[in-house]
Design a protein around this motif. Structure first.
Motif, PDB file in Angstrom:
ATOM      1  N   VAL A  84      23.166  35.886  55.778  1.00  0.00           N
ATOM      2  CA  VAL A  84      24.227  34.899  55.614  1.00  0.00           C
ATOM      3  C   VAL A  84      24.732  34.863  54.169  1.00  0.00           C
ATOM      4  CG1 VAL A  84      24.732  32.423  55.744  1.00  0.00           C
ATOM      5  CG2 VAL A  84      23.392  33.525  57.540  1.00  0.00           C
ATOM      6  N   LEU A  85      26.042  34.597  54.021  1.00  0.00           N
ATOM      7  CA  LEU A  85      26.690  34.542  52.717  1.00  0.00           C
ATOM      8  C   LEU A  85      27.101  33.107  52.388  1.00  0.00           C
ATOM      9  CD1 LEU A  85      28.926  37.702  53.173  1.00  0.00           C
ATOM     10  CD2 LEU A  85      26.769  37.553  51.909  1.00  0.00           C
ATOM     11  N   TYR A  86      27.243  32.821  51.073  1.00  0.00           N
ATOM     12  CA  TYR A  86      27.491  31.459  50.608  1.00  0.00           C
ATOM     13  C   TYR A  86      28.616  31.395  49.579  1.00  0.00           C
ATOM     14  CZ  TYR A  86      22.988  30.334  52.768  1.00  0.00           C
ATOM     15  OH  TYR A  86      21.954  30.170  53.666  1.00  0.00           O
ATOM     16  N   LEU A  87      29.179  30.165  49.425  1.00  0.00           N
ATOM     17  CA  LEU A  87      30.190  29.858  48.420  1.00  0.00           C
ATOM     18  C   LEU A  87      29.609  28.848  47.432  1.00  0.00           C
ATOM     19  CD1 LEU A  87      33.247  29.201  50.787  1.00  0.00           C
ATOM     20  CD2 LEU A  87      32.394  31.396  49.947  1.00  0.00           C
ATOM     21  N   PHE A  88      30.081  28.899  46.176  1.00  0.00           N
ATOM     22  CA  PHE A  88      29.617  28.016  45.106  1.00  0.00           C
ATOM     23  C   PHE A  88      30.783  27.132  44.687  1.00  0.00           C
ATOM     24  CE2 PHE A  88      27.834  27.917  40.495  1.00  0.00           C
ATOM     25  CZ  PHE A  88      27.161  26.734  40.758  1.00  0.00           C
ATOM     26  N   SER A  89      30.583  25.807  44.707  1.00  0.00           N
ATOM     27  CA  SER A  89      31.688  24.883  44.445  1.00  0.00           C
ATOM     28  C   SER A  89      32.207  24.962  43.014  1.00  0.00           C
ATOM     29  CB  SER A  89      31.255  23.442  44.757  1.00  0.00           C
ATOM     30  OG  SER A  89      30.315  22.981  43.808  1.00  0.00           O
TER      31      SER A  89
ATOM     32  N   ASP B 162      32.990  27.628  41.489  1.00  0.00           N
ATOM     33  CA  ASP B 162      33.837  28.824  41.358  1.00  0.00           C
ATOM     34  C   ASP B 162      35.285  28.508  41.719  1.00  0.00           C
ATOM     35  OD1 ASP B 162      31.556  30.183  40.681  1.00  0.00           O
ATOM     36  OD2 ASP B 162      31.314  31.175  42.615  1.00  0.00           O
ATOM     37  N   ALA B 163      35.767  27.330  41.317  1.00  0.00           N
ATOM     38  CA  ALA B 163      37.098  26.886  41.716  1.00  0.00           C
ATOM     39  C   ALA B 163      38.188  27.859  41.303  1.00  0.00           C
ATOM     40  CB  ALA B 163      37.383  25.506  41.136  1.00  0.00           C
ATOM     41  N   ASN B 164      38.054  28.477  40.128  1.00  0.00           N
ATOM     42  CA  ASN B 164      39.119  29.351  39.630  1.00  0.00           C
ATOM     43  C   ASN B 164      38.971  30.796  40.102  1.00  0.00           C
ATOM     44  OD1 ASN B 164      36.981  30.255  38.110  1.00  0.00           O
ATOM     45  ND2 ASN B 164      37.821  29.653  36.129  1.00  0.00           N
ATOM     46  N   GLY B 165      37.997  31.071  40.954  1.00  0.00           N
ATOM     47  CA  GLY B 165      37.823  32.413  41.500  1.00  0.00           C
ATOM     48  C   GLY B 165      36.888  33.300  40.713  1.00  0.00           C
TER      49      GLY B 165
ATOM     50  N   GLY C  65      29.880  44.398  33.984  1.00  0.00           N
ATOM     51  CA  GLY C  65      30.402  45.516  34.759  1.00  0.00           C
ATOM     52  C   GLY C  65      30.031  45.498  36.227  1.00  0.00           C
ATOM     53  N   SER C  66      29.155  44.573  36.648  1.00  0.00           N
ATOM     54  CA  SER C  66      28.775  44.495  38.060  1.00  0.00           C
ATOM     55  C   SER C  66      29.915  43.900  38.873  1.00  0.00           C
ATOM     56  CB  SER C  66      27.512  43.643  38.229  1.00  0.00           C
ATOM     57  OG  SER C  66      27.736  42.314  37.801  1.00  0.00           O
ATOM     58  N   MET C  67      30.016  44.320  40.120  1.00  0.00           N
ATOM     59  CA  MET C  67      31.098  43.864  40.989  1.00  0.00           C
ATOM     60  C   MET C  67      30.580  42.881  42.033  1.00  0.00           C
ATOM     61  SD  MET C  67      33.458  47.288  41.470  1.00  0.00           S
ATOM     62  CE  MET C  67      32.117  48.310  42.085  1.00  0.00           C
ATOM     63  N   GLN C  68      31.496  42.039  42.503  1.00  0.00           N
ATOM     64  CA  GLN C  68      31.165  41.038  43.505  1.00  0.00           C
ATOM     65  C   GLN C  68      32.337  40.896  44.460  1.00  0.00           C
ATOM     66  OE1 GLN C  68      30.061  37.257  41.811  1.00  0.00           O
ATOM     67  NE2 GLN C  68      29.262  36.445  43.734  1.00  0.00           N
ATOM     68  N   THR C  69      32.033  40.854  45.750  1.00  0.00           N
ATOM     69  CA  THR C  69      33.065  40.695  46.762  1.00  0.00           C
ATOM     70  C   THR C  69      33.475  39.232  46.863  1.00  0.00           C
ATOM     71  OG1 THR C  69      32.267  42.597  48.039  1.00  0.00           O
ATOM     72  CG2 THR C  69      33.598  40.988  49.218  1.00  0.00           C
ATOM     73  N   THR C  70      34.771  38.990  47.080  1.00  0.00           N
ATOM     74  CA  THR C  70      35.278  37.634  47.263  1.00  0.00           C
ATOM     75  C   THR C  70      35.928  37.508  48.636  1.00  0.00           C
ATOM     76  OG1 THR C  70      37.462  38.128  46.325  1.00  0.00           O
ATOM     77  CG2 THR C  70      35.745  37.388  44.797  1.00  0.00           C
TER      78      THR C  70
ATOM     79  N   TRP D   4      36.937  33.296  46.927  1.00  0.00           N
ATOM     80  CA  TRP D   4      35.623  32.739  46.605  1.00  0.00           C
ATOM     81  C   TRP D   4      34.602  33.865  46.435  1.00  0.00           C
ATOM     82  CZ3 TRP D   4      35.428  27.596  45.809  1.00  0.00           C
ATOM     83  CH2 TRP D   4      36.419  26.800  46.381  1.00  0.00           C
ATOM     84  N   PRO D   5      33.943  33.960  45.283  1.00  0.00           N
ATOM     85  CA  PRO D   5      32.846  34.922  45.148  1.00  0.00           C
ATOM     86  C   PRO D   5      31.748  34.617  46.174  1.00  0.00           C
ATOM     87  CG  PRO D   5      33.532  34.108  42.994  1.00  0.00           C
ATOM     88  CD  PRO D   5      34.226  33.254  44.014  1.00  0.00           C
ATOM     89  N   LEU D   6      31.171  35.661  46.727  1.00  0.00           N
ATOM     90  CA  LEU D   6      30.164  35.522  47.781  1.00  0.00           C
ATOM     91  C   LEU D   6      28.763  35.817  47.254  1.00  0.00           C
ATOM     92  CD1 LEU D   6      32.099  37.288  50.675  1.00  0.00           C
ATOM     93  CD2 LEU D   6      31.704  34.825  50.409  1.00  0.00           C
ATOM     94  N   TYR D   7      27.795  35.060  47.784  1.00  0.00           N
ATOM     95  CA  TYR D   7      26.404  35.152  47.330  1.00  0.00           C
ATOM     96  C   TYR D   7      25.448  35.160  48.524  1.00  0.00           C
ATOM     97  CZ  TYR D   7      28.533  33.159  43.063  1.00  0.00           C
ATOM     98  OH  TYR D   7      29.328  32.895  41.971  1.00  0.00           O
TER      99      TYR D   7
END
Length: 289
Positions: free
Chosen positions: A63-68, A70-73, A112-117, A121-124
């Motif tokens: 499962v993936l999550y959102l962080f409140s 991260d309003a500006n993306g 330099g690490s990448m993260q999918t949005t 919203w960045p995903l965790y």
């Protein structure tokens, strides 16, 4: 006679064997067709959970999550935070069934690490989710929510900044301080209008000539973060169009908020005319007792 019978038996056996061998490729091909594996699922998937409904997972069902915050993306989770909430990244996320490729993006951290949005919203992941399908991170700290494809609104915790650059606290006095307030599914700030009444839009003109400045938020009541009550949302009809309300307040966006996370409407044209909506905002005036 005996020799003839032996020879005839040998001839029949040879013919039968040749026919059998000739048929083997045909049967073999049919077996191959039946055993052909399904295509491997990659990237973000939509799974159904008994408690949370549709949720986003990786290709293995984690499962993936959102962080409140991260309003500006951009990701606000760093250092020790990432040990509990690791980033999710997949180069194949946009190709998943049921996921709109336009809602998928990528951000790059300073290292330099990448993260999918998803929808910006960045995903965790949550480190304490042991097996695929577990959802133990929702609501942690009041800031972490399971990622879903069908949120009507999201909840952020962010600094309010007016159109002239002034910082505001949650009571709209100048100063630094984090405020928890509602945004749409893409992180764009939602506002109420001071002169509206319970489920009554007193701003929008019948011809929508002022809708370009303060667009009504047109959405159905779908999923909401667990920290707020879905029962506080409703839909009203405004001159033939649907507007979402929260605690009776019709919801709007501000045209000058060009980027997600911006809150330029809090002091336009003056402080308090267009406040953000918070979980502790009062019910709009005019509600039946």
């Amino acid at each position: 006679m005996i020799i003839y019978e032996v020879m005839e038996s040998y001839r029949i056996s040879t013919v039968w064997l040749a026919a059998t061998v000739a048929c083997l490729p045909v049967f073999s091909c049919k077996d191959d067709d039946q055993l052909e594996p399904e295509p491997e699922k990659m990237g973000i998937l939509i799974q159904t959970d008994a408690a949370f409904g549709q949720v986003l997972t990786d290709s293995a069902g984690k499962v993936l999550y959102l962080f409140s915050r991260d309003a500006n993306g951009n990701s606000s989770c760093a250092g020790n935070c990432l040990s509990l909430w690791p980033k999710y990244y997949s180069s194949h996320a946009s190709g998943s069934e049921g996921i709109d490729g336009e809602d998928i993006g990528t951000i790059t951290a300073a290292d330099g690490s990448m993260q999918t949005t998803y929808k910006g919203w960045p995903l965790y992941y949550y480190a304490n989710d042991g097996t695929p399908g577990e959802i133990n991170g929702n609501g942690v700290g009041g800031n972490w929510f399971v990622a879903k494809p069908d949120y009507s609104v999201m909840l952020v915790q962010h600094q309010l900044v007016g159109g002239n650059g002034t910082l505001y606290t949650q009571d709209l006095t100048p100063g630094e301080g984090m405020t928890r307030y509602l945004v749409d599914a893409y992180g764009r700030t939602l506002y109420g209008f001071r002169n509206d009444r319970y489920h009554t839009n007193n701003f929008t003109k019948p011809d929508f000539s002022n809708n370009s400045v303060w667009p009504i938020y047109e959405s159905e009541v779908l999923a909401v973060p667990s920290a707020i009550d879905r029962g506080d949302f409703a839909e009203i009809t405004v001159h033939g169009r649907t507007q979402l309300t929260y605690k009776g307040w019709p919801l709007y966006r501000f045209e000058q908020d060009a980027l997600r996370g911006e809150t330029k409407g809090v002091d336009f044209p003056a402080v308090g005319v267009w406040p953000v909506l918070r979980p502790d905002s009062p019910v709009a005036e005019g509600a039946d007792d």
